[in-house]
Design an enzyme around this catalytic site. Structure first.
Site, PDB file in Angstrom:
ATOM      1  N   SER A  16      46.187  54.655  58.530  1.00  4.48           N
ATOM      2  CA  SER A  16      46.205  53.974  59.825  1.00  4.48           C
ATOM      3  C   SER A  16      45.200  52.820  59.823  1.00  4.48           C
ATOM      4  O   SER A  16      45.357  51.872  59.064  1.00  4.48           O
ATOM      5  CB  SER A  16      45.938  54.996  60.942  1.00  4.48           C
ATOM      6  OG  SER A  16      46.150  54.436  62.210  1.00  4.48           O
TER       7      SER A  16
ATOM      8  N   HIS B 241      51.902  52.757  61.245  1.00 11.64           N
ATOM      9  CA  HIS B 241      52.729  53.357  62.311  1.00 11.64           C
ATOM     10  C   HIS B 241      53.929  52.444  62.578  1.00 11.64           C
ATOM     11  O   HIS B 241      54.303  52.199  63.727  1.00 11.64           O
ATOM     12  CB  HIS B 241      51.910  53.537  63.594  1.00 11.64           C
ATOM     13  CG  HIS B 241      50.707  54.406  63.455  1.00 11.64           C
ATOM     14  ND1 HIS B 241      50.774  55.771  63.395  1.00 11.64           N
ATOM     15  CD2 HIS B 241      49.384  54.081  63.370  1.00 11.64           C
ATOM     16  CE1 HIS B 241      49.537  56.275  63.281  1.00 11.64           C
ATOM     17  NE2 HIS B 241      48.686  55.267  63.246  1.00 11.64           N
TER      18      HIS B 241
ATOM     19  N   GLU C 227      54.701  56.204  59.350  1.00 11.64           N
ATOM     20  CA  GLU C 227      53.874  57.408  59.334  1.00 11.64           C
ATOM     21  C   GLU C 227      54.319  58.354  58.211  1.00 11.64           C
ATOM     22  O   GLU C 227      55.481  58.363  57.813  1.00 11.64           O
ATOM     23  CB  GLU C 227      53.950  58.107  60.692  1.00 11.64           C
ATOM     24  CG  GLU C 227      53.321  57.285  61.810  1.00 11.64           C
ATOM     25  CD  GLU C 227      53.430  57.940  63.171  1.00 11.64           C
ATOM     26  OE1 GLU C 227      53.968  59.051  63.263  1.00 11.64           O
ATOM     27  OE2 GLU C 227      52.968  57.325  64.160  1.00 11.64           O
TER      28      GLU C 227
END
Length: 290
Positions: free
Chosen positions: A136, A178, A205
């Site tokens: 992330s 994401h 993800e």
């Protein structure tokens, strides 16, 4: 911030951006592969949870990597820039065979680590052969130019994305995470239009791009990596677009790549999973501590 120069006695370590939301409970394919690249049962992994403000983040990843067989795992509780001068933390990175940057807020991560001895040490260790993974926010900051924020669910428009300096493990790509889950294609296209030299990587993800020292990456995980190659751009309206105005981008090349696909960042060519002739599988050999 450019990548550190490579000592020709050692190939550069793997760079592993992860799109967030990775499986931490069941098969843990991405974490398992990272531990293997870091030395397997001889791995000495250092986790940097600075992007997160949760006190449990560092210990959680410590547990995961120990469960997967790493012999030593520790985390650096860096929460302010002054912490980056701690000689103990620098020594821990000198011993590390794998470095992991957690998720959270990439601007928190960049403003605390940027320009510090810790950031320099991460680049140098990667240049010396140490694998560096980030999920992330930890994925976004790996590149020289970092996507700091912007609009999801948007077409490519002027002003749809904001950029900031990353820690510069690579200057070949710009990374968003994401990706499919938050519909970020528009902002990655906008980011790519700022500098068509960069290859845009949109990582879903539970998915990672394992970028090897030869500049070839393999997709690992349950989602996809979207590659935006703007090098062949024949027309862009970015230079004279008004704020919020939709962009015209002609000549873009886009690949959507599932597990096992490979992409050559130097030659800018995508390979299907069954095109194994030119590439070896990811190495499982152990890394010697130094």
């Amino acid at each position: 911030m450019c990548p550190a120069p490579v000592n020709h006695n050692h190939p550069r370590g793997f760079i592993i951006p992860i799109g967030g939301g990775e499986d931490r409970v069941k098969e843990r394919h991405i974490h398992r592969r990272f531990v293997e690249l870091s030395g397997g049962k001889d791995a000495d992994i250092v986790v940097i949870p600075t992007a997160s403000e949760l006190e449990t983040t560092g210990p959680d990843y410590n547990r995961i990597f120990r469960d997967l067989g790493a012999s030593a795992v520790d985390f650096l509780p860096i929460s302010r820039r002054a912490d980056c001068d701690n000689p103990r933390y620098l020594d821990m990175l000198d011993r590390a065979t794998g470095i992991f940057l957690t998720g959270g807020n990439q601007l928190r991560l960049s403003t605390i680590l940027g320009g510090t001895g810790i950031a320099q040490k991460i680049r140098r260790r990667n240049a010396a052969g140490v694998a560096v993974a980030g999920t992330s926010a930890g994925a976004s900051i790996m590149s020289e130019h970092m996507i700091a924020g912007g609009d999801s669910n948007s077409a490519p428009v002027e002003g749809a994305v904001s950029l900031a300096p990353g820690i510069g493990l690579t200057n070949a790509v710009i990374i968003d995470q994401h990706f499919t889950e938050r519909n970020r294609l528009g902002r990655l296209l906008t980011a790519s239009s700022y500098n068509p030299f960069l290859i845009g990587l949109g990582i879903d993800e539970d998915t990672a791009a394992f970028i090897g020292p030869d500049g070839v990456f393999e997709v690992v995980g349950s989602g996809t990596v979207t590659v935006v190659d703007a090098s062949g751009l024949t027309h862009s309206s970015m230079w004279d677009a008004s704020p919020g105005q939709a962009l015209t981008l002609l000549g873009l090349k886009v690949h959507v790549m599932g597990e096992g696909c490979r992409y050559d960042l130097v030659g800018r060519h995508a390979y299907a999973p069954d095109e194994h002739a030119a590439f070896c599988t990811l190495p499982n050999e152990k890394v010697t501590k130094n």
